[in-house]
Design a protein around this motif. Structure first.
Motif, PDB file in Angstrom:
ATOM      1  N   ILE A   1       0.847  -1.204   0.000  1.00 56.72           N
ATOM      2  CA  ILE A   1       0.000   0.000   0.000  1.00 56.72           C
ATOM      3  C   ILE A   1       0.889   1.263   0.000  1.00 56.72           C
ATOM      4  O   ILE A   1       0.443   2.341   0.365  1.00 56.72           O
ATOM      5  CB  ILE A   1      -1.061   0.005   1.136  1.00 56.72           C
TER       6      ILE A   1
ATOM      7  N   PRO B   1      -4.206   5.445   8.340  1.00 53.13           N
ATOM      8  CA  PRO B   1      -3.762   4.555   9.425  1.00 53.13           C
ATOM      9  C   PRO B   1      -2.534   3.714   9.067  1.00 53.13           C
ATOM     10  O   PRO B   1      -1.597   3.602   9.863  1.00 53.13           O
ATOM     11  CB  PRO B   1      -4.994   3.680   9.668  1.00 53.13           C
TER      12      PRO B   1
ATOM     13  N   CYS C   1     -10.228   5.443   7.789  1.00 55.16           N
ATOM     14  CA  CYS C   1     -10.042   5.075   6.385  1.00 55.16           C
ATOM     15  C   CYS C   1     -10.718   3.756   6.038  1.00 55.16           C
ATOM     16  O   CYS C   1     -10.313   2.698   6.516  1.00 55.16           O
ATOM     17  CB  CYS C   1      -8.546   5.002   6.084  1.00 55.16           C
ATOM     18  N   GLY C   2     -11.756   3.841   5.210  1.00 51.87           N
ATOM     19  CA  GLY C   2     -12.447   2.626   4.763  1.00 51.87           C
ATOM     20  C   GLY C   2     -11.605   1.867   3.749  1.00 51.87           C
ATOM     21  O   GLY C   2     -11.481   0.649   3.806  1.00 51.87           O
TER      22      GLY C   2
ATOM     23  N   GLY D   1      -4.305  -4.649  -0.542  1.00 50.17           N
ATOM     24  CA  GLY D   1      -3.883  -4.529   0.857  1.00 50.17           C
ATOM     25  C   GLY D   1      -5.019  -4.011   1.732  1.00 50.17           C
ATOM     26  O   GLY D   1      -5.135  -4.379   2.905  1.00 50.17           O
ATOM     27  N   CYS D   2      -5.863  -3.154   1.170  1.00 50.19           N
ATOM     28  CA  CYS D   2      -6.986  -2.587   1.941  1.00 50.19           C
ATOM     29  C   CYS D   2      -8.017  -3.660   2.287  1.00 50.19           C
ATOM     30  O   CYS D   2      -8.691  -3.570   3.311  1.00 50.19           O
ATOM     31  CB  CYS D   2      -7.669  -1.479   1.157  1.00 50.19           C
TER      32      CYS D   2
ATOM     33  N   ASP E   1      -7.065  -2.185  10.456  1.00 46.88           N
ATOM     34  CA  ASP E   1      -6.865  -0.946  11.212  1.00 46.88           C
ATOM     35  C   ASP E   1      -7.405   0.244  10.442  1.00 46.88           C
ATOM     36  O   ASP E   1      -6.655   1.024   9.867  1.00 46.88           O
ATOM     37  CB  ASP E   1      -5.369  -0.742  11.508  1.00 46.88           C
TER      38      ASP E   1
HETATM   39  S1  SF4 Z   1      -7.888   0.655   4.297  1.00 47.15           S
HETATM   40 FE1  SF4 Z   1      -6.137   0.294   5.630  1.00 47.15          FE
HETATM   41  S2  SF4 Z   1      -4.501  -0.332   4.228  1.00 47.15           S
HETATM   42 FE2  SF4 Z   1      -6.069   0.657   2.991  1.00 47.15          FE
HETATM   43  S3  SF4 Z   1      -5.428   2.795   2.815  1.00 47.15           S
HETATM   44 FE3  SF4 Z   1      -6.868   2.631   4.538  1.00 47.15          FE
HETATM   45  S4  SF4 Z   1      -5.560   2.320   6.327  1.00 47.15           S
HETATM   46 FE4  SF4 Z   1      -4.324   1.882   4.527  1.00 47.15          FE
END
Ligand code: SF4
Ligand SMILES: Cc1cc2nc3c(=O)[nH]c(=O)nc-3n(C[C@H](O)[C@H](O)[C@H](O)COP(=O)(O)OP(=O)(O)OC[C@H]3O[C@@H](n4cnc5c(N)ncnc54)[C@H](O)[C@@H]3O)c2cc1C
Ligand code: SF4
Ligand code: SF4
Length: 438
Positions: free
Chosen positions: A20, A181, A211-212, A282-283, A288
């Motif tokens: 990410i 995050p 952050c979704g 990765g999301c 988190d």
């Molecule tokens: S969902 Fe998690 S991994 Fe994806 S950008 Fe947001 S904090 Fe980063």
């Protein structure tokens, strides 16, 4: 003899499309063996180990993987607690908005970040802010910023965050660090290393955005293709909290209103741009979304009591004494105490509790590949893993592939077929909402 193919390095993250782009690994490799490269098939920045030889010498320690937020993270440790329904440490919850309408409207939510930066710089508590700033095209670079008008609002596509830590290393000043995050986790992980512990005092506080998800840049390219506009720049949240996407090129600048699509085709374009399964891989594994490592977390106050607010309001979590101190210094910002249960109310529960990330553990297409075993909900009954349906998996596997192969027209047809029921439902609900607002 060591089997080169078995050598573990950051490449297992990139090969499995889990990077990410936080850049943390580039700062830790003892052999300077990692570089950030732009992958023009995936349309995103990724870490890449230049050669396997140094990794053989690394002797199985794999320092790069230790700091990678997409590798097996112990989120219980990071959160400092598995209480609060897995929302992490909480000192206080607040809601609020900037009393300067220019700042509030330039922001995605209530303008908290802009007002905090201004107040802390004015009080000389910090010298400058580390925020992303527009570089060129779709590129935004972490930069030291004093003029808040240079800060964008929410950028939803992939960002190379490597430069944030470079700035910290380079100059002995006091910073407020702003990031997603995962980006804040990467900074925290690096600061915890003995090698970099002297940098801790340069960070006054860390602010994470709730952050979704964020998506590969291919979504923005597909959106521009469907909208028949050449894309040079894109912004996602123009003038107020409801999304207005603006595409700009040398000759024109066009706005697309998320709430008022002009046709069914435009509605599909809007949904394709931000579909929660067409995001960075990765999301999908992220657990988190609430910035466990930050001092303050800022999000959109989507809870019921702000439903008629069209300009924007922030929900804030202060996690540490430093977070409380920073918030106490804010000027020009209307602030009220809120409640813990508003955090989940304001967010999709899937993100607030990292439910999608938990669900990813169960799906079978991972095959022989690596996937992260983030340690977080072990022995916890607080959370239900998201159950993926066949259509969700089709989006992740098939539509994303069509996007990457630039078969945008076919991707749109497939998406419309997969989502026809929910698209029609959304259109009806949207119509009712607009009529009731008149
Ligand atoms: S969902 Fe998690 S991994 Fe994806 S950008 Fe947001 S904090 Fe980063
Ligand atoms: C990818 C993404 C996903 C989000 N998902 C949610 C969500 O699910 N729920 C929710 O409540 N809020 C979410 N937010 C946060 C929300 O959109 C607002 O950014 C937040 O509420 C702060 O609002 P603000 O008005 O104080 O600041 P804003 O004016 O929005 O300022 C945001 C600041 O954050 C930084 N920033 C913006 N984008 C990025 C980026 N991609 N990488 C690093 N730094 C960045 C910049 O410094 C920018 O100036 C998300 C934001 C992003 C970028
Ligand atoms: S395994 Fe070691 S040498 Fe190889 S990229 Fe990672 S930190 Fe660098
Ligand atoms: S997510 Fe960050 S640490 Fe992990 S591979 Fe990508 S750049 Fe490196």
């Amino acid at each position: 003899m060591i089997n080169v193919a078995m050598v573990k390095s950051i490449n297992i993250i990139t090969d499995n499309d889990l990077c990410i782009s936080c850049g943390a690994c580039t700062h830790i490799c003892p052999f300077s063996n990692i570089e950030m490269k732009y992958n023009s098939y995936r349309e995103k920045w990724e870490a890449s180990a230049k050669s396997t030889e140094p990794c053989l010498k690394c002797g199985g320690i794999n320092k790069c993987l230790e700091v990678c937020p997409s590798y097996d993270m112990d989120y219980i440790k990071l959160a400092g607690s598995n209480k609060n329904n897995l929302l992490g440490k909480i000192k206080n919850v607040y809601n609020g908005f900037s009393m300067d309408n220019t700042n509030r409207l330039a922001s995605s939510s209530g303008g908290f970040i802009r007002e905090l930066c201004l107040s802390l710089m004015k009080a000389k508590v910090i010298d400058t802010v580390i925020s992303i700033m527009h570089h060129k095209g779709l590129d935004y670079l972490p930069s030291p910023i004093k003029d808040v008008s240079l800060m964008p609002n929410s950028i939803y596509h992939n960002i190379n965050y490597e430069n944030a830590f470079k700035i910290l290393k380079k100059s002995d000043r006091k910073y407020l660090v702003i990031g997603l995050p995962c980006q804040i986790t990467s900074i925290e992980k690096l600061l915890h290393l003995k090698k970099f512990s002297f940098l801790k005092e340069r960070v006054y506080a860390k602010v994470a955005l709730m952050c979704g998800y964020s998506f590969d840049r291919i979504n923005a390219l597909a959106f521009a293709y469907y909208s028949k506009v050449d894309i040079n720049e894109i912004s996602y949240r123009e003038k107020g909290r409801y999304r207005k996407t603006r595409i700009t090129n040398k000759f024109e600048s066009k706005v697309f209103d998320f709430l008022k699509p002009k046709s069914f085709s435009e509605l599909i374009n809007n949904r394709l741009l931000v579909d929660r399964f067409l995001v960075q891989n990765g999301c999908l594994y992220c657990v988190d979304h609430m910035g466990y490592c930050a001092d303050i977390v800022a999000g959109d106050a989507w809870q019921r009591r702000y439903k008629d607010d069209y300009i924007g309001t922030n929900i804030l979590i202060s996690r540490t004494a430093k977070g409380e101190e920073a918030i106490s210094k804010i000027n020009n910002f209307h602030i009220e105490k809120g409640f813990k249960n508003e955090i989940i109310e304001s967010q999709s529960i899937l993100y607030a509790l990292g439910s999608i990330g938990e669900g990813m553990r169960d799906i079978k297409f991972k095959g022989k590949y690596f996937y992260p075993h983030h340690k977080r909900t072990i022995n916890s009954e607080d959370i239900k893993a998201f159950k993926f349906g066949i259509f969700d998996l089709l989006k992740i596997k098939v539509i994303k592939k069509l996007f990457r192969e630039r078969r945008f027209a076919l991707a749109k047809i497939c998406f419309a077929l997969i989502g026809s029921k929910s698209l029609i439902k959304y259109r009806i609900e949207n119509y009712i909402r607009r009529v009731s607002l008149k």
